[in-house]
Enzyme design. Structure first.
Site, mmCIF file in Angstrom:
data_model
loop_
_atom_site.group_PDB
_atom_site.id
_atom_site.type_symbol
_atom_site.label_atom_id
_atom_site.label_comp_id
_atom_site.label_asym_id
_atom_site.label_seq_id
_atom_site.Cartn_x
_atom_site.Cartn_y
_atom_site.Cartn_z
ATOM 1 C CG ASP A 158 -2.346 0.698 0.976
ATOM 2 O OD1 ASP A 158 -2.469 1.438 0.073
ATOM 3 O OD2 ASP A 158 -3.384 0.021 1.598
ATOM 4 C CG ASP A 213 -9.740 1.923 -0.736
ATOM 5 O OD1 ASP A 213 -8.628 1.863 -1.490
ATOM 6 O OD2 ASP A 213 -9.667 1.944 0.390
HETATM 7 C C1 GLA Z 1 -6.179 1.316 1.555
HETATM 8 C C2 GLA Z 1 -6.285 0.205 0.383
HETATM 9 C C3 GLA Z 1 -7.326 -0.866 1.042
HETATM 10 C C4 GLA Z 1 -7.005 -1.391 2.056
HETATM 11 C C5 GLA Z 1 -6.661 -0.512 3.220
HETATM 12 C C6 GLA Z 1 -6.225 -1.029 4.557
HETATM 13 O O1 GLA Z 1 -7.264 2.115 1.567
HETATM 14 O O2 GLA Z 1 -6.441 0.939 -0.698
HETATM 15 O O3 GLA Z 1 -7.446 -1.672 -0.308
HETATM 16 O O4 GLA Z 1 -6.011 -2.362 2.018
HETATM 17 O O5 GLA Z 1 -5.939 0.649 2.776
HETATM 18 O O6 GLA Z 1 -6.040 -0.157 5.539
#
Ligand code: GLA
Length: 430
Positions: A158, A213
């Site tokens: 990430d 997301d």
């Molecule tokens: C980010 C990613 C998500 C998830 C969260 C976890 O937002 O894009 O898919 O992994 O972090 O904290």
């Protein structure tokens, strides 16, 4: 004298070449090849459980993946997302949360491997993960070795708390660390498309997120503002993600995929919305990472995620992401070239009313620049199989004309319910 001098100079050159080679131990190493030749398939804990994960849940999920035939259908990766972490020790090695995972991650990996599954894990290129656990910054090689030792098969990496990090450098560093650690680990880049990873990540990772997301939303979630008038964070809807991911099709291919984020099937959209979401992810050759509670799901959800014909569109060995031929009002016409001259066709009705549509195949002719192919509807007769309606009789895209032996382009009348899809596999007939 001259010969002695030449000998001496050659010797000096050889020594300096050798030490130059030795002086570059951390030159970037290549990514692991041979992984994700078709888009990866599996399950991830985030969409449903966020950081509320533990050993019991993960094992129960693995058992269900076997019992319900999901592993047989291709879903082999079971991925822990954010929140598995405990503390780093005095030497900087990361450990699992001892309360959530009392038997340890290595035992969990063994559990997966004994059942034909693979275990994935999550970290972050910055100082912290997005849920504020320890990130890998400064610990890349150490973490990669830990994962390899545990028997990890997949890393989602990430991009929170990265301050001034250079994304290409940071992801290449972890790529090298994973390679150095000696265990093939699929590398899933997750920086939300912020730094145009499709332009640089094909030889860094096996997939890269192209959007923010996803949420449990088919239509865009309205923007709201905080007390300072700033827009609040909101998740991306299925329809918005389609618009962002579709134009990037030229960048995807075997071993390097556009990732429009994980699936929300079974998490609260209607059955038809779930079906449309799943199908369109398959049309876009997206990684198929389930995000629902597998220990408690409806028959409709199970039927969607195990539709082998639709999964075969996603997993087609050509590995070409589908294209949206046109948007006509609320209707979207999608095609995806498949092996052996076949095509997948998907008609999405994004509107609030059911739509009666006449498909005039010859009028849907086009040239796909990526595959270099055209369906040639005026020449080729396709048998069309409706992939969401097993009871429907296959039909053809050409029919007998008035003159003997002659065929003409067919017009096919269909009704596509609101927020649903018609999905056909078009197979050329001899
Ligand atoms: C980010 C990613 C998500 C998830 C969260 C976890 O937002 O894009 O898919 O992994 O972090 O904290």
């Amino acid at each position: 004298m001259k010969r002695i001098l030449t000998f001496f100079l050659c010797g000096l050159l050889a020594v300096s070449v050798a030490s130059a080679q030795r002086r570059r131990p951390d030159a970037p190493l290549p990514k692991w090849e041979g992984l994700a030749e078709t888009p990866q398939m599996g399950w991830n804990s985030w969409n449903k459980f966020a950081t509320e994960i533990n050993e019991e849940l993960i094992k129960a999920t693995a058992d269900k993946m076997v019992e319900l035939g999901l592993v047989d259908a291709g879903y082999v990766y079971l991925n822990l997302d954010d929140g598995w972490h405990g503390e780093r020790d005095a030497q900087g090695f990361i450990h699992e949360d001892p309360v959530k995972f009392p038997s340890g991650i290595k035992a969990l990996a063994d559990y997966m491997h004994a059942r034909g599954l693979k275990l994935g894990i999550y970290s972050d290129a910055g100082t912290n993960t997005c849920a504020c656990y320890a990130g890998s910054s400064g610990h890349e090689y150490q973490d990669a070795f830990t994962y390899a030792q545990w028997g990890i098969d997949y890393l989602k990496y990430d991009w929170c708390y990265t301050q001034n990090l250079n994304p290409i450098g940071a992801y290449t560093l972890m790529r090298s660390a994973l390679r150095r650690a000696g265990r093939p680990i699929l590398f899933s880049i997750c920086e939300w498309g912020s730094n145009r990873p499709w332009e640089w990540a094909a030889d860094v990772g096996h997939s890269w997120r192209t959007t923010g997301d996803i949420g449990v939303a088919f239509l865009p979630v309205p923007v709201t503002f905080d007390e300072n008038g700033r827009p609040r964070w909101r998740p991306q809807s299925v329809l918005e993600i389609l618009d962002q991911n579709e134009p990037l099709r030229a960048y995807a291919g075997p071993g390097h995929w556009n990732d429009p984020d994980m699936l929300e099937v079974g998490n609260g959209m209607s059955v038809s919305e779930d079906r449309a979401h799943f199908t369109l992810w398959c049309m876009m050759a997206a990684p198929l990472i389930l995000g629902n509670d597998l220990t408690n799901m409806s028959d409709e959800t199970l039927a969607i995620i195990t539709n082998r014909d639709v999964i075969a569109i996603d997993q087609d060995p050509l590995g070409i992401q589908g294209l949206r031929l046109m948007k006509k009002g609320d209707l979207q016409y999608w095609f995806k070239p498949l092996q052996d001259g076949a095509w997948a066709f998907c008609l999405l009705n994004a509107g609030p009313e059911d739509a009666a549509v006449e498909l005039d195949w010859e009028k849907l002719e086009f040239k796909d620049d990526i595959s270099g192919r055209s369906p040639e509807f005026a020449k080729v007769n396709y048998q069309a199989k409706d992939l969401w309606n097993a009871a429907a009789k296959p039909f053809t895209t050409r029919v007998k004309g008035k003159k003997r032996g002659q065929t003409v382009g067919a017009k096919t009348s269909v009704v596509v319910p609101s927020h649903d899809v018609l999905t056909l596999r078009l197979t050329p007939m001899q």
